[in-house]
Write a protein that holds these residues in place. Sequence first.
Motif, short mmCIF file in Angstrom:
data_model
loop_
_atom_site.label_atom_id
_atom_site.label_comp_id
_atom_site.label_asym_id
_atom_site.label_seq_id
_atom_site.Cartn_x
_atom_site.Cartn_y
_atom_site.Cartn_z
N ASN A 280 98.72 30.14 93.33
CA ASN A 280 98.91 28.69 93.16
C ASN A 280 98.77 27.93 94.47
N GLY A 298 91.97 28.07 87.01
CA GLY A 298 93.11 28.68 87.69
C GLY A 298 93.44 30.02 87.05
N LYS A 311 99.63 25.81 86.53
CA LYS A 311 98.24 25.88 87.02
C LYS A 311 97.57 24.52 86.88
N VAL A 319 92.52 27.67 82.41
CA VAL A 319 93.38 28.76 82.89
C VAL A 319 92.90 30.08 82.31
#
Length: 340
Positions: A280, A298, A311, A319
Amino acid sequence: MLAALYPGLRPLLFRLDPERAHDLGMAALRLAERIGLLDLLEHRELSKPVELLGLRFPNRIGLAAGLDKNGNTIDALGRLGFGFIEVGTVTPRPQPGNPKPRLFRLRETEAIVNRMGFNNDGIDALVGHVSRARSFRGLIGINIGRNKDTPNESAVEDYLDCMRKAWRVADYLAVNLSSPNTPGLRELQQAEACARLLARLKQEQEILTRSTSRRVPLFFKIAPDLDPPQIGELARVFLDGGLDGLIATNTTLDRKAVAGSRHAEETGGLSGRPLLRKSNEVLSAFADQLSGRIPIIGVGGVSSLEDAREKLRCGASLVQIYTSLIYRGPGLVRELARGL
Ligand SMILES: Cc1cc2nc3c(=O)[nH]c(=O)nc-3n(C[C@H](O)[C@H](O)[C@H](O)COP(=O)(O)O)c2cc1C
């Protein structure tokens, strides 16, 4: 149904060697799909689609690269609810990967260390499998790499070879610069080498777009083991070079988050919950530098809806998950896809 079955199955799978459990799980999924068992899963839309780079993602949750290396389980995995599936990493020629054992569970922390080393059947086999996928209605990304015995100086030829062959069946291409298990690969994240590679791949993208009347976006997948100056330099390279999208991040070499755990010192990349924070930080740093001009997928350590939301807050548009599928089970996919 699967969500309900998994807690019972998990202890049995965890008694097996991790790579055997993986092979068995994937074979079981393919069989369940073939005999129609997965048809019982509801087909209702899980969320509103997301438009990005001219692509329409049915939902924001994707499968990260490395689970379906050969792209031969797309329809079955698609039934779990993924909006997109990234297959590979695939290399031009088939290769066996590293000697076994090369996959380790760190159960207390819901993590994995792997040093698979791009075991795969090669780009021709993968393209054949992808073109035979039928029922999956999401998008397919193809993650490309270089063969172990190709030196970095000629890595671009491996990427170009995969790019040309994957072009007609991929919705997007992911260039893997960040596997820790192919010696030297991460050196391609050094700004100058990265700029040269990006320029050549963008040139090829234009040629292929013209000759096929279809544009396939290029993503670069980067490591979480980058410091702020490196992130600054790379962000500049990506903006100047016209990169379409970024995937942040791959596995980490850092073991601070799992110090003392069994298998923590195995060579390879660490994934799963202990990766979340580090991944992150790198995601946020890139999002700051790119300020929305390059969309980011992410990935790293997502194992709950809250993690997936985090995210997005850090700057991701989509994601991906991998390790949490093993610890939390396939029911997680629908939960995340619905919740985001
Ligand atoms: C066993 C295993 C194999 C992987 N293989 C690849 C790969 O071939 N290419 C790639 O880009 N990432 C690969 N990854 C990294 C994942 O795609 C992902 O970036 C990473 O695991 C972090 O996500 P997670 O914490 O949700 O697992 C692999 C991860 C695991 C656990």
